[in-house]
Design an enzyme around this catalytic site. Structure first.
Site, PDB file in Angstrom:
ATOM      1  N   CYS A   1       1.029  -0.930  -0.187  1.00 59.84           N
ATOM      2  CA  CYS A   1       0.503   0.108   0.180  1.00 59.84           C
ATOM      3  C   CYS A   1       0.773   1.675   0.455  1.00 59.84           C
ATOM      4  CB  CYS A   1      -1.133   0.157   1.295  1.00 59.84           C
ATOM      5  SG  CYS A   1      -1.775  -1.488   1.026  1.00 59.84           S
TER       6      CYS A   1
ATOM      7  N   ARG B   1       5.091  -0.319  -6.417  1.00 55.25           N
ATOM      8  CA  ARG B   1       5.018  -0.721  -5.487  1.00 55.25           C
ATOM      9  C   ARG B   1       3.681  -1.995  -5.133  1.00 55.25           C
ATOM     10  NH1 ARG B   1       6.579   2.342  -0.284  1.00 55.25           N
ATOM     11  NH2 ARG B   1       5.119   1.180   1.202  1.00 55.25           N
TER      12      ARG B   1
ATOM     13  N   TRP C   1      -2.930  -2.290  -1.614  1.00 54.75           N
ATOM     14  CA  TRP C   1      -2.811  -4.072  -1.972  1.00 54.75           C
ATOM     15  C   TRP C   1      -3.033  -5.050  -0.646  1.00 54.75           C
ATOM     16  CZ3 TRP C   1       0.256  -8.383   0.391  1.00 54.75           C
ATOM     17  CH2 TRP C   1       0.360  -9.223  -0.868  1.00 54.75           C
TER      18      TRP C   1
ATOM     19  N   ASN D   1      -1.691   2.119   5.855  1.00 52.73           N
ATOM     20  CA  ASN D   1      -0.613   0.861   5.412  1.00 52.73           C
ATOM     21  C   ASN D   1      -0.812   0.401   6.595  1.00 52.73           C
ATOM     22  OD1 ASN D   1      -0.660   2.383   2.854  1.00 52.73           O
ATOM     23  ND2 ASN D   1       1.911   2.574   3.285  1.00 52.73           N
ATOM     24  N   GLY D   2      -0.633  -1.172   6.984  1.00 47.89           N
ATOM     25  CA  GLY D   2      -0.407  -1.879   8.022  1.00 47.89           C
ATOM     26  C   GLY D   2      -1.537  -2.663   8.014  1.00 47.89           C
TER      27      GLY D   2
ATOM     28  N   GLU E   1      19.832 -16.218  -7.598  1.00 46.46           N
ATOM     29  CA  GLU E   1      19.064 -14.334  -7.860  1.00 46.46           C
ATOM     30  C   GLU E   1      18.334 -14.814  -9.106  1.00 46.46           C
ATOM     31  OE1 GLU E   1      18.433 -12.713  -6.557  1.00 46.46           O
ATOM     32  OE2 GLU E   1      18.623 -10.762  -7.541  1.00 46.46           O
TER      33      GLU E   1
ATOM     34  N   LYS F   1      14.830 -13.981 -10.516  1.00 45.64           N
ATOM     35  CA  LYS F   1      14.356 -13.196 -11.448  1.00 45.64           C
ATOM     36  C   LYS F   1      13.605 -13.749 -12.661  1.00 45.64           C
ATOM     37  CE  LYS F   1      15.191 -10.364 -10.007  1.00 45.64           C
ATOM     38  NZ  LYS F   1      16.202  -9.192  -8.986  1.00 45.64           N
TER      39      LYS F   1
ATOM     40  N   GLU G   1       9.723 -14.392 -10.970  1.00 46.27           N
ATOM     41  CA  GLU G   1       9.083 -13.529 -11.383  1.00 46.27           C
ATOM     42  C   GLU G   1       8.348 -12.633 -12.024  1.00 46.27           C
ATOM     43  OE1 GLU G   1      10.876 -10.117  -8.066  1.00 46.27           O
ATOM     44  OE2 GLU G   1      12.544 -10.277  -8.769  1.00 46.27           O
TER      45      GLU G   1
ATOM     46  N   HIS H   1      21.935 -36.033  -7.730  1.00 48.52           N
ATOM     47  CA  HIS H   1      21.487 -36.534  -6.197  1.00 48.52           C
ATOM     48  C   HIS H   1      19.536 -37.259  -6.518  1.00 48.52           C
ATOM     49  CE1 HIS H   1      25.095 -37.451  -4.085  1.00 48.52           C
ATOM     50  NE2 HIS H   1      24.738 -36.052  -4.335  1.00 48.52           N
TER      51      HIS H   1
ATOM     52  N   LYS I   1       6.810  -4.145  -3.971  1.00 48.97           N
ATOM     53  CA  LYS I   1       8.625  -3.521  -4.238  1.00 48.97           C
ATOM     54  C   LYS I   1       8.460  -3.966  -2.706  1.00 48.97           C
ATOM     55  CE  LYS I   1      12.004  -2.258  -5.830  1.00 48.97           C
ATOM     56  NZ  LYS I   1      13.260  -3.365  -6.106  1.00 48.97           N
TER      57      LYS I   1
END
Ligand code: M6R
Length: 613
Positions: free
Chosen positions: A2, A28, A77, A103-104, A485, A489, A492, A508, A608
Site C-alpha cells: 500500500c 509498490r 494491496w 498502511n499496515g 538469483e 528473476k 518473478e 542426487h 516492491k
C-alpha cells in the site's frame, strides 16, 4: 504494497498532486486506489476505484473534478477483504466526518469492530482500516479534539500502521500517525505533505522528516507539529533527500527494470568510491573495533528474496576472507527458529527497502537476544536503517521495478567491502589478496559497462528460448549462489517455472528432469571449480539438454565446445566475479519477460516492499 500520500496546500489543489504521488508509488504494487479531498463548499469528497490508477484518474478528470487544497490518497494491496471499490481507501466514518488511509494491519480489529457494532456503528467494508475510521469518530465525538481522539484511538489499537487522516471540522489540517509502517513528512513551498514513500513527493520537496513509532503529526499548509504517544511535542530533525527526481522516472526507457540494469555501473561506483581511500576500505559510518571483531563467535546474514541471495554469495566470500563461520537465514524462518544469538553474534541484515516486515522482525529478535546488528540498506531513513545498531547504505538510488537489480549488485559489492574490512581487522586475509580484491572492486563499473554492451546477444538468446516452460540454472559455489538469483528473476517477471541447483546435486535427483530440449542455464564463471562445473554441463548435454552458458573470457573457448550458446563476462577476482555474472541473468529474465508480453515492472501478485508477514 500500500502507498499513502497526503497534501495540505496554501492555494494549490490537492487532487492532482495526490494522483501524481500515487502514480509514482504504483511500482509498490496495488489493486485499487482512492483519494479524499476536503473543500469548504463540498465537504469531504471521496473517489475510489478498483484496478489501475488510470481508472481513478479518469473518474476524477485527472483530479480536476475534486476541489480543495487538503486531501489524502492511497493505493491498496488487499489483505482484509477482496480488492474492490468498497474496500479501497480512504475509509469514511459513519457520519462522514472523517476520512482515513492506512498502511499496515490492525491485529485486534475484530474485537474493536465487535465493540463498535454493539454501539450501533454501521460498517460498509470488510477491512481492518475502516474500524479505525469508525473508532476515531467515536473518540472524536467524545472529546471534540482530533489530536486527543487520535491519541485515544492509538492506545486501543494493536498492530502496525501509518495513517493519513482528514476531518471535515479541520479545513486546514492533515493528521498522520505511525507505528511499524513508514511515514514521511515533507516540507514544501506551496504546502506540506505526508507520504509512505519518498518517491511520491520528491517532485515537490526534498526536505523531509521521518516519523518515529508512536508519533502523531498535525500538518497544515505552513506548519508541521509532531507529538509523541503522550501528546508531548517532539522536535523533528529535517533531512534533505539527495535522490534526483529523474532517478525515479523512466526517462525514455520502456521499463524501470531495464533502466535500473543499465544504471548498475554508476550505482556501484557511488557505493564503492567514497569507501576506498589510499588502497584501504574506509567505513566511516561503522564503529567496529578489532577487539570487537576478535570476540565475534558467530555471524548471521538475514534477509528475504534477492537480498537473501546476496547473503548466500557473501557467506562464501566472508568465510574465505574471515575464516569465521557464517550462517545465512531467511528472515521469515530466522525469527521463529529460536536462533542462537548472543552478545558475541554479529547479525548482518540486508534489505533494499529497509521496510520488509520479516527482515525487520528478525532484526528485532536478534537485538532482543543481545546480537549486534549491522544493516545494509538502500532507502535512507527507512525503519531497518534506523533501528539497526549500525547502518551502511548502498547508494543505488531509488529502485522502482519490483525485480531488484541495481540494489542487488550494490549490496553484493558493499558486502565485499565490509568482508574485507573485517578480515583486515582480524588479520585473516593476505595483503596481496586484499589488494587484488579491492582493485577488482574498483574496476567493476568499467567491466559492467563493457558487459552491458552485449545486451543484444542476451536479447537474441531470450528470443530463442522464451517459449520454454521450465528452465534450470546450475553452477557451483558462487555460481550456484547467482543461479539462485537468476532463477528468481526469471520466475518473478516471466512466470516461467525455474529452479537453481548446485551442479553437484544434479545426480542426487534433479537430473531425472532433464530430457531432450530442456533448457539449462549453466554458470561457469567461478574459476576454482570450472572443471567440475564443466563436467556437469557435459552430463546434462548427454541427456539432451539445450545449454545456454554464462562464462568468462578465460573459459570461453572450453565452454563453447559443449554449450549451445554462451554469454561471456569479463574476468575478475573470484570474490568479485558474481557482480558481473549476475548481469546477463538479469537481462535474460528481462528479455524473456518482454518476449512474453509480461508486465515487467509490476509482476502479478508481487509488491516492491513487503510490509506484511
Ligand atoms: O526490500 P528488501 O530488499 O528487503 O526486499 C526483499 C525481497 O522482497 C526482494 O528482494 C524480492 O525478492 C525482489 N522482488 C526480488 O527481485
Amino acid at each position: 504494497m500500500c502507498g499513502i500520500i497526503g497534501f495540505v496546500g496554501k492555494d494549490e489543489q490537492a487532487a492532482p498532486i495526490l494522483l501524481d504521488g500515487l502514480e509514482r508509488m504504483e511500482y509498490r504494487g496495488y489493486d485499487s486506489a482512492g483519494i479524499a479531498v476536503r473543500s469548504e463548499a463540498k465537504g469531504l469528497q471521496v473517489r475510489k476505484a478498483k484496478g489501475r490508477l488510470k481508472v481513478l484518474s479518469d473518474l476524477t478528470q485527472g483530479g480536476a473534478e475534486l476541489e480543495g487544497v487538503l486531501g489524502i490518497g492511497h493505493t491498496r494491496w488487499a489483505t482484509h477483504g477482496e480488492p474492490n471499490d468498497v474496500n479501497a481507501h480512504p475509509h469514511i466514518s459513519e457520519n462522514g466526518q472523517i476520512a482515513l488511509v492506512h498502511n499496515g494491519i490492525i491485529e485486534n480489529y475484530l474485537e474493536l469492530k465487535e465493540q463498535l457494532l454493539k454501539r450501533g456503528v454501521k460498517f460498509t467494508s470488510d477491512t481492518d482500516s475502516e474500524v479505525v475510521a469508525q473508532l476515531l469518530e467515536f473518540h472524536y465525538n467524545e472529546c471534540h479534539n482530533m489530536l486527543e481522539a487520535v491519541g485515544r484511538c492509538l492506545r486501543r489499537i494493536e498492530g502496525s500502521y501509518a495513517f493519513g487522516i482528514i476531518c471535515s471540522d479541520y479545513p486546514n489540517a492533515l493528521i498522520a500517525a505511525r507505528k511499524d509502517s513508514p511515514l514521511i513528512l515533507g516540507y514544501g513551498e506551496s504546502g506540506n505533505y505526508i507520504a509512505s514513500d519518498v518517491t511520491a513527493i520528491i517532485k515537490y520537496t526534498r526536505e523531509v522528516s521521518y516519523m518515529d513509532d508512536g508519533e502523531i503529526a498535525v500538518i497544515t499548509s505552513n506548519s508541521v507539529d509532531v507529538f509523541d504517544d503522550e501528546l508531548t511535542p517532539v522536535d523533528k530533525k529535517r533531512s534533505v533527500v539527495d535522490w534526483d527526481v529523474s532517478a525515479a522516472e523512466k526517462g525514455g526507457y520502456a521499463h524501470f527494470m531495464f533502466k535500473e540494469i543499465l544504471e548498475q555501473p554508476e550505482a556501484v561506483r557511488r557505493t564503492v568510491s567514497p569507501r576506498i581511500k589510499d588502497g584501504r576500505v574506509v567505513l566511516d559510518d561503522l564503529d567496529l573495533t578489532a577487539d570487537y571483531a576478535r570476540g565475534i563467535s558467530r555471524i548471521y546474514m538475514i534477509a528475504c528474496g534477492s537480498a537473501y541471495h546476496v547473503a548466500v554469495v557473501s557467506k562464501y566470500n566472508w568465510e574465505r576472507l574471515l575464516r569465521r563461520p557464517v550462517e545465512v537465514a531467511l528472515a521469515s524462518e530466522f525469527r521463529y527458529s529460536d536462533p542462537l544469538v548472543d552478545e558475541h553474534t554479529l547479525v548482518i541484515v540486508i534489505s533494499q527497502s529497509g521496510e520488509t516486515l520479516d527482515t525487520m522482525a528478525a532484526m528485532r529478535e536478534a537485538k532482543r537476544r543481545g546480537g549486534r546488528t549491522l544493516a545494509i540498506v538502500n532507502v535512507v531513513g527507512s525503519s531497518i536503517a534506523r533501528e539497526a545498531d549500525d547502518v551502511l547504505y548502498t547508494w543505488a538510488g531509488p529502485e522502482i521495478a519490483v525485480a531488484t537489480t541495481k540494489a542487488y549488485t550494490t549490496q553484493l559489492v558493499l558486502m565485499d567491502l565490509v568482508g574485507l574490512y573485517l578480515a583486515d581487522l582480524l588479520d585473516s586475509v593476505e595483503q596481496a589478496e586484499y589488494k587484488a580484491i579491492l582493485e577488482e572492486i574498483q574496476l567493476l563499473p568499467e567491466k559492467m559497462d563493457q558487459l552491458l554492451e552485449q545486451v543484444g546477444d542476451v536479447q537474441y538468446f531470450a528470443s530463442r528460448y522464451f517459449n520454454h516452460t521450465s528452465i534450470f540454472f546450475i553452477g557451483r559455489n558462487l555460481d550456484y549462489a547467482i543461479g539462485l538469483e537468476g532463477s528468481l528473476k526469471l520466475k518473478e517477471i516471466s512466470y516461467i517455472h525455474s529452479e537453481a541447483y548446485a551442479s553437484g546435486e544434479l545426480k542426487h535427483g534433479t537430473i531425472s528432469l532433464i530430457e531432450p530440449g530442456t533448457l539449462v542455464v549453466a554458470l561457469g564463471t567461478y574459476a576454482p571449480l570450472f572443471d567440475k562445473a564443466m563436467s556437469n554441463v557435459v552430463e546434462v548435454k548427454a541427456r539432451g539438454a539445450e545449454v545456454l552458458s554464462i562464462t568468462t573470457e578465460s573459459f570461453r573457448e572450453r565452454m563453447e565446445k559443449t554449450a549451445d550458446a554462451s554469454v561471456v563476462v569479463p574476468d575478475s577476482h573470484p570474490v568479485v566475479q558474481p557482480s558481473l555474472g549476475v548481469i546477463p541473468l538479469q537481462l535474460f529474465a528481462y528479455y524473456v519477460a518482454l518476449q512474453k508480453g509480461c508486465d515487467i515492472d509490476k509482476p502479478r501478485n508481487l509488491a516492491k516492499s513487503v510490509t506484511v508477514e
